[in-house]
Design an enzyme around this catalytic site. Structure first.
Site, short mmCIF file in Angstrom:
data_model
loop_
_atom_site.label_atom_id
_atom_site.label_comp_id
_atom_site.label_asym_id
_atom_site.label_seq_id
_atom_site.Cartn_x
_atom_site.Cartn_y
_atom_site.Cartn_z
N LYS A 181 0.87 -1.17 0.00
CA LYS A 181 0.00 0.00 0.00
C LYS A 181 0.91 1.23 0.00
O LYS A 181 1.48 1.61 1.02
CB LYS A 181 -0.91 -0.01 1.22
N GLY A 238 3.33 4.73 10.42
CA GLY A 238 2.46 5.88 10.21
C GLY A 238 1.95 6.44 11.52
O GLY A 238 2.55 6.24 12.59
N SER A 239 0.81 7.12 11.47
CA SER A 239 0.28 7.81 12.64
C SER A 239 -0.27 6.83 13.66
O SER A 239 -0.72 5.73 13.33
CB SER A 239 -0.83 8.77 12.21
N GLY A 242 -4.25 6.21 13.06
CA GLY A 242 -4.53 5.30 11.95
C GLY A 242 -4.04 3.90 12.24
O GLY A 242 -4.71 2.90 11.94
N GLU A 260 4.89 0.74 13.61
CA GLU A 260 5.62 1.84 14.20
C GLU A 260 4.67 3.02 14.25
O GLU A 260 4.18 3.47 13.21
CB GLU A 260 6.86 2.19 13.36
N CYS A 297 11.12 9.72 12.47
CA CYS A 297 10.50 9.04 13.61
C CYS A 297 11.42 9.04 14.83
O CYS A 297 10.96 8.77 15.94
CB CYS A 297 10.11 7.62 13.23
N GLU A 388 3.22 13.88 20.13
CA GLU A 388 4.21 13.94 19.06
C GLU A 388 3.86 15.08 18.11
O GLU A 388 2.78 15.10 17.53
CB GLU A 388 4.26 12.62 18.29
#
Length: 530
Positions: A181, A238-239, A242, A260, A297, A388
């Site tokens: 994706k 990602g977030s 999500g 992550e 990150c 964050e």
């Protein structure tokens, strides 16, 4: 009618089977759309991808390791040979520096990961063979024999790309089909990489549907896909919001989810090191926080600094660096909005603005931002003050002494990294030993006296950590062969005759595979003297 680019679906490039719309990338420096239109997929595309990957999973699991390694190596070679095109595409879609970041660092890291995965495939090092002759048991890590779904992030168009990054290399090394994706912020980059991957895959004699690429689909379809029990595992970067939504869907279906999610990567400045080189550390901190516009990150999002003259001087120097900096380009309007919300949350929880705190003009820009709060407030509101802020933003936490530093360390949630800066003369070592145990339990990688933004691709690396930095504290997404273990199953064989065993579990070991036989690490044959 607008032309929409094809998908890599079921072994070939073809138009979307259930087109739900289209989208284009944007130039982050202007906000203007660039490049061709790419498809937003519907349910038929997703079903086709899962069915096609499932249909070839057994074939790929049984493929000779030489073919899998040959694919990974050929793909790496193709990426290197196409560097000019890839770097130009990624630079246009992300605004990341072309010569230093993309060509000089990230693309070599990407191809290096693929080649390291190939070495792990050829050596069987990721399979960890164990033989217990007395019990008649033999075990190793093996393919899942199911597809792996990989979600790529926005901030690494090469090294974490769903079609080329560490998750992709790890899943393929374990001989699992990958449904990639792509991140919608760099679709043309992902498309070009997928074209090279597809060619190398077919030339290596592997099933053409073992690698597929989807660009975008809506959230309900994403949740349905994550909850599809035909998947063997999911890799996500990602977030947090999500990722947790996808994880809940995967958990309900029993699909392992390796994510992550977020990290503020606390940095502790001990008193002795500030007296020793505080001004230089202020510059080092600023450079790390603003590297890549802070979109790492492992960005140092919280820095713990003692009160006193040396701490005050460090804060003053850091503030001057932030205050003098020009607005920095972010990846997207969504990222800009999210960053502004994060800064607002920090200020709402009592953080004082020292520099920055505003968007810039033109494209997606934000001014480097520094905030400060006392330790007492941080400990009282640890959740809000660990928000964050993904960009060139950091929060200073001012503390009275070493004991207060230890209390702050104990208030942190799980993070990818934690750093302790200590003096070269050993004067900070007692403080280091007081703070480190609390920090060690809360981070995947404990760092001494350097900023966390560098992530070496090494077998000894842990790019992971306790929740919520990742979904599981026992795995890394960087470093072979460890990263491969996420996409493997532990297979045990009980009294199975030697000719019917996988090659690395048989009595003879002509390939010299490192194995554990009756508790001893060896490359010898079973029954031979080590």
């Amino acid at each position: 009618m607008t032309h929409v680019e094809p998908l890599l679906l079921a072994g070939r490039w073809q138009p979307s089977l259930s087109l739900q719309g289209s989208f284009r990338a944007a130039d982050p420096t202007t906000g203007e759309h660039i490049g061709p239109a790419f498809p937003v997929s519907g349910a038929a595309d997703i079903e086709t991808a899962v069915a096609a990957a499932s249909a070839v999973a057994a074939e790929l699991a049984a493929a000779p390791v030489s073919r899998v390694a040959a694919f990974l190596e050929a793909y790496a070679d193709a990426l290197d040979a196409d560097a000019d095109t890839l770097v130009a595409l990624a630079h246009a879609e992300t605004a990341l520096p072309a010569p230093t970041r993309l060509r000089g660092n990230e693309l070599p890291r990407t191809t290096g990961q693929l080649r390291q995965a190939a070495v792990a495939v050829r050596s069987f090092s990721w399979t960890q063979p164990v033989i217990d002759t007395a019990a008649g048991l033999r075990s190793h890590l093996a393919p899942l024999s199911k597809p792996v779904l990989v979600f790529g992030p926005n901030n690494f168009p090469f090294a974490f790309n769903a079609i080329a990054g560490s998750d992709f290399a790890s899943a393929i090394a374990a001989r699992n089909p990958v449904i990639a994706k792509a991140h919608p912020l760099h679709p043309a980059t992902s498309q070009r990489m997928a074209q090279l991957a597809h060619t190398a895959l077919v030339q290596a004699g592997l099933p053409a549907a073992a690698v597929q690429l989807l660009y975008q689909f809506d959230n309900p379809l994403g949740l349905a896909l994550a909850g599809d029990a035909r998947l063997g595992a999911i890799g996500f970067t990602g977030s947090r919001g999500g990722g947790l939504a996808l994880k809940a869907a995967a958990d309900a279906a029993g699909v392992p989810f390796y994510a992550e999610l977020s990290s503020v990567n606390p940095v502790f400045m001990l008193p002795g090191v500030l007296a020793e080189r505080g001004e230089a550390l202020a510059q080092e901190f600023f450079a790390s926080c603003t590297l890549g516009s802070g979109q790492f990150c492992t960005n140092p999002g919280v820095v713990v600094v003692p009160h006193g003259a040396d701490g005050d001087a460090f804060v003053a120097a850091a503030t001057s660096h932030f205050a003098a900096a020009a607005p920095m380009v972010l990846f997207s309007q969504g990222g800009l909005d999210h960053l502004a919300d994060g800064v607002a949350t920090l200020r709402g929880a009592g953080a004082q603005l020292l520099a920055g705190g505003a968007a810039g003009e033109g494209g997606y820009r934000y001014v480097p931002t520094l905030l400060s709060v006392d330790a007492e407030a941080f400990i009282a509101q640890p959740q809000a003050l660990q928000t964050e802020a993904f960009g060139p933003v950091s929060l200073l936490v001012r503390v009275a002494d070493t004991e207060a530093m230890a209390q702050v360390a104990a208030a942190f949630e799980g993070n990818l990294t934690g750093t302790l800066y200590r003096a070269a003369d050993g004067s900070d070592d007692a403080a280091w030993q007081r703070i480190a145990p609390a920090l060690r339990a809360r981070v995947g990688r404990l760092i001494n006296s350097k900023m966390p933004t560098g992530v070496a691709v090494s077998a000894a690396q842990n790019h992971g950590g306790p929740f919520p930095s990742t979904g599981h504290p026992g795995f890394t997404s960087v470093g072979m062969p460890g990263a491969i273990h996420r996409f493997a199953a532990l297979h045990s064989y009980d009294a199975v005759p030697d000719p019917l065993l996988p090659v690395e579990l048989r009595d003879r070991n002509p390939g010299g595979v490192q194995r554990n036989i009756d508790g001893v690490g060896t490359t010898a044959d079973v029954g031979s003297a080590a």
